[in-house]
Write a protein that holds these residues in place. Structure first.
Motif, PDB file in Angstrom:
ATOM      1  N   ASP A  28       0.823  -1.212   0.000  1.00  0.00           N
ATOM      2  CA  ASP A  28       0.000   0.000   0.000  1.00  0.00           C
ATOM      3  C   ASP A  28       0.857   1.262   0.000  1.00  0.00           C
ATOM      4  O   ASP A  28       0.559   2.236  -0.696  1.00  0.00           O
ATOM      5  CB  ASP A  28      -0.946   0.021   1.200  1.00  0.00           C
ATOM      6  N   LEU A  29       1.942   1.266   0.796  1.00  0.00           N
ATOM      7  CA  LEU A  29       2.827   2.431   0.838  1.00  0.00           C
ATOM      8  C   LEU A  29       3.506   2.660  -0.510  1.00  0.00           C
ATOM      9  O   LEU A  29       3.635   3.796  -0.968  1.00  0.00           O
ATOM     10  CB  LEU A  29       3.877   2.271   1.937  1.00  0.00           C
ATOM     11  N   ARG A  30       3.918   1.577  -1.145  1.00  0.00           N
ATOM     12  CA  ARG A  30       4.566   1.718  -2.450  1.00  0.00           C
ATOM     13  C   ARG A  30       3.572   2.182  -3.517  1.00  0.00           C
ATOM     14  O   ARG A  30       3.935   2.933  -4.414  1.00  0.00           O
ATOM     15  CB  ARG A  30       5.261   0.423  -2.825  1.00  0.00           C
ATOM     16  N   ALA A  31       2.321   1.762  -3.404  1.00  0.00           N
ATOM     17  CA  ALA A  31       1.288   2.239  -4.327  1.00  0.00           C
ATOM     18  C   ALA A  31       1.048   3.734  -4.103  1.00  0.00           C
ATOM     19  O   ALA A  31       0.882   4.502  -5.064  1.00  0.00           O
ATOM     20  CB  ALA A  31      -0.006   1.453  -4.146  1.00  0.00           C
ATOM     21  N   LEU A  32       1.042   4.164  -2.850  1.00  0.00           N
ATOM     22  CA  LEU A  32       0.895   5.582  -2.532  1.00  0.00           C
ATOM     23  C   LEU A  32       2.032   6.386  -3.142  1.00  0.00           C
ATOM     24  O   LEU A  32       1.809   7.434  -3.765  1.00  0.00           O
ATOM     25  CB  LEU A  32       0.856   5.787  -1.017  1.00  0.00           C
ATOM     26  N   ALA A  33       3.259   5.900  -2.991  1.00  0.00           N
ATOM     27  CA  ALA A  33       4.415   6.594  -3.559  1.00  0.00           C
ATOM     28  C   ALA A  33       4.298   6.677  -5.076  1.00  0.00           C
ATOM     29  O   ALA A  33       4.599   7.720  -5.670  1.00  0.00           O
ATOM     30  CB  ALA A  33       5.708   5.898  -3.154  1.00  0.00           C
ATOM     31  N   ALA A  34       3.848   5.618  -5.712  1.00  0.00           N
ATOM     32  CA  ALA A  34       3.687   5.631  -7.171  1.00  0.00           C
ATOM     33  C   ALA A  34       2.630   6.650  -7.589  1.00  0.00           C
ATOM     34  O   ALA A  34       2.801   7.354  -8.591  1.00  0.00           O
ATOM     35  CB  ALA A  34       3.314   4.233  -7.666  1.00  0.00           C
ATOM     36  N   ASN A  35       1.553   6.751  -6.829  1.00  0.00           N
ATOM     37  CA  ASN A  35       0.506   7.726  -7.136  1.00  0.00           C
ATOM     38  C   ASN A  35       1.020   9.158  -6.971  1.00  0.00           C
ATOM     39  O   ASN A  35       0.730  10.028  -7.798  1.00  0.00           O
ATOM     40  CB  ASN A  35      -0.723   7.508  -6.256  1.00  0.00           C
ATOM     41  N   ILE A  36       1.771   9.393  -5.907  1.00  0.00           N
ATOM     42  CA  ILE A  36       2.345  10.728  -5.690  1.00  0.00           C
ATOM     43  C   ILE A  36       3.297  11.068  -6.826  1.00  0.00           C
ATOM     44  O   ILE A  36       3.263  12.170  -7.377  1.00  0.00           O
ATOM     45  CB  ILE A  36       3.070  10.803  -4.322  1.00  0.00           C
ATOM     46  N   ARG A  37       4.140  10.113  -7.192  1.00  0.00           N
ATOM     47  CA  ARG A  37       5.105  10.329  -8.266  1.00  0.00           C
ATOM     48  C   ARG A  37       4.379  10.656  -9.583  1.00  0.00           C
ATOM     49  O   ARG A  37       4.746  11.597 -10.291  1.00  0.00           O
ATOM     50  CB  ARG A  37       5.980   9.085  -8.443  1.00  0.00           C
ATOM     51  N   ALA A  38       3.324   9.917  -9.886  1.00  0.00           N
ATOM     52  CA  ALA A  38       2.572  10.142 -11.124  1.00  0.00           C
ATOM     53  C   ALA A  38       1.895  11.514 -11.130  1.00  0.00           C
ATOM     54  O   ALA A  38       1.885  12.204 -12.153  1.00  0.00           O
ATOM     55  CB  ALA A  38       1.532   9.042 -11.312  1.00  0.00           C
ATOM     56  N   GLU A  39       1.353  11.923  -9.998  1.00  0.00           N
ATOM     57  CA  GLU A  39       0.700  13.228  -9.902  1.00  0.00           C
ATOM     58  C   GLU A  39       1.705  14.378  -9.998  1.00  0.00           C
ATOM     59  O   GLU A  39       1.387  15.451 -10.505  1.00  0.00           O
ATOM     60  CB  GLU A  39      -0.086  13.348  -8.601  1.00  0.00           C
ATOM     61  N   ALA A  40       2.915  14.150  -9.503  1.00  0.00           N
ATOM     62  CA  ALA A  40       3.927  15.207  -9.490  1.00  0.00           C
ATOM     63  C   ALA A  40       4.612  15.383 -10.836  1.00  0.00           C
ATOM     64  O   ALA A  40       5.124  16.464 -11.126  1.00  0.00           O
ATOM     65  CB  ALA A  40       4.981  14.901  -8.422  1.00  0.00           C
ATOM     66  N   GLU A  41       4.612  14.347 -11.666  1.00  0.00           N
ATOM     67  CA  GLU A  41       5.282  14.436 -12.969  1.00  0.00           C
ATOM     68  C   GLU A  41       4.713  15.592 -13.777  1.00  0.00           C
ATOM     69  O   GLU A  41       3.516  15.810 -13.827  1.00  0.00           O
ATOM     70  CB  GLU A  41       5.116  13.127 -13.740  1.00  0.00           C
ATOM     71  N   GLY A  42       5.583  16.326 -14.397  1.00  0.00           N
ATOM     72  CA  GLY A  42       5.170  17.437 -15.222  1.00  0.00           C
ATOM     73  C   GLY A  42       4.880  18.718 -14.451  1.00  0.00           C
ATOM     74  O   GLY A  42       4.660  19.763 -15.043  1.00  0.00           O
ATOM     75  N   ARG A  43       4.871  18.641 -13.140  1.00  0.00           N
ATOM     76  CA  ARG A  43       4.598  19.833 -12.339  1.00  0.00           C
ATOM     77  C   ARG A  43       5.877  20.461 -11.802  1.00  0.00           C
ATOM     78  O   ARG A  43       5.843  21.546 -11.255  1.00  0.00           O
ATOM     79  CB  ARG A  43       3.692  19.485 -11.161  1.00  0.00           C
ATOM     80  N   TYR A  44       6.972  19.750 -11.922  1.00  0.00           N
ATOM     81  CA  TYR A  44       8.227  20.246 -11.362  1.00  0.00           C
ATOM     82  C   TYR A  44       8.646  21.582 -11.956  1.00  0.00           C
ATOM     83  O   TYR A  44       9.118  22.467 -11.267  1.00  0.00           O
ATOM     84  CB  TYR A  44       9.350  19.230 -11.571  1.00  0.00           C
ATOM     85  N   ASP A  45       8.493  21.742 -13.269  1.00  0.00           N
ATOM     86  CA  ASP A  45       8.983  22.949 -13.940  1.00  0.00           C
ATOM     87  C   ASP A  45       8.262  24.208 -13.477  1.00  0.00           C
ATOM     88  O   ASP A  45       8.863  25.268 -13.376  1.00  0.00           O
ATOM     89  CB  ASP A  45       8.854  22.798 -15.455  1.00  0.00           C
ATOM     90  N   SER A  46       6.967  24.097 -13.192  1.00  0.00           N
ATOM     91  CA  SER A  46       6.203  25.284 -12.827  1.00  0.00           C
ATOM     92  C   SER A  46       5.984  25.425 -11.319  1.00  0.00           C
ATOM     93  O   SER A  46       5.322  26.343 -10.875  1.00  0.00           O
ATOM     94  CB  SER A  46       4.842  25.246 -13.529  1.00  0.00           C
ATOM     95  N   ALA A  47       6.564  24.528 -10.565  1.00  0.00           N
ATOM     96  CA  ALA A  47       6.341  24.527  -9.112  1.00  0.00           C
ATOM     97  C   ALA A  47       7.226  25.547  -8.402  1.00  0.00           C
ATOM     98  O   ALA A  47       8.251  25.981  -8.924  1.00  0.00           O
ATOM     99  CB  ALA A  47       6.614  23.150  -8.546  1.00  0.00           C
ATOM    100  N   GLU A  48       6.810  25.912  -7.204  1.00  0.00           N
ATOM    101  CA  GLU A  48       7.601  26.817  -6.366  1.00  0.00           C
ATOM    102  C   GLU A  48       8.928  26.155  -5.999  1.00  0.00           C
ATOM    103  O   GLU A  48       9.000  24.928  -5.915  1.00  0.00           O
ATOM    104  CB  GLU A  48       6.845  27.112  -5.071  1.00  0.00           C
ATOM    105  N   PRO A  49       9.932  26.974  -5.743  1.00  0.00           N
ATOM    106  CA  PRO A  49      11.212  26.405  -5.306  1.00  0.00           C
ATOM    107  C   PRO A  49      11.012  25.594  -4.021  1.00  0.00           C
ATOM    108  O   PRO A  49      10.270  25.977  -3.142  1.00  0.00           O
ATOM    109  CB  PRO A  49      12.082  27.636  -5.041  1.00  0.00           C
ATOM    110  N   GLY A  50      11.650  24.471  -3.960  1.00  0.00           N
ATOM    111  CA  GLY A  50      11.531  23.622  -2.778  1.00  0.00           C
ATOM    112  C   GLY A  50      10.436  22.583  -2.885  1.00  0.00           C
ATOM    113  O   GLY A  50      10.447  21.591  -2.176  1.00  0.00           O
TER     114      GLY A  50
END
Length: 88
Positions: A28-50
């Protein structure tokens, strides 16, 4: 149907149940991490520093926690994933 008596449940049965629970939580924890990773992809460039560092720290912490659930348990199948990973 026969009722279970205290001596019917062995230490091995209890250990197997505990291992199964830990493996389920690990999955379950690894599935959560995969979901977070998938949601975060593509948002890094426009995200706030940090923000990116925070997401990566969180993913490492989740994986480290998942790895510790079966660390040192024979036959638990940790497979070495994430062992030794520290978000600090």
């Amino acid at each position: 149907m026969n009722a279970l008596r205290p001596g019917d449940i062995t230490d091995e049965m209890i250990q197997a149940m505990d291992t199964a629970k830990r493996q389920g939580l690990q999955k379950d924890l690894r599935a959560l991490a995969a979901n977070i990773r998938a949601e975060a992809e593509g948002r890094y460039d426009s995200a706030e520093p940090g923000w990116r560092a925070g997401v990566e720290w969180t993913l490492l912490w989740i994986e480290n926690t998942a790895a510790r659930l079966t660390e040192g348990i024979p036959g638990a199948g940790a497979g070495g994933r994430g062992q030794g990973v520290s978000p600090e």
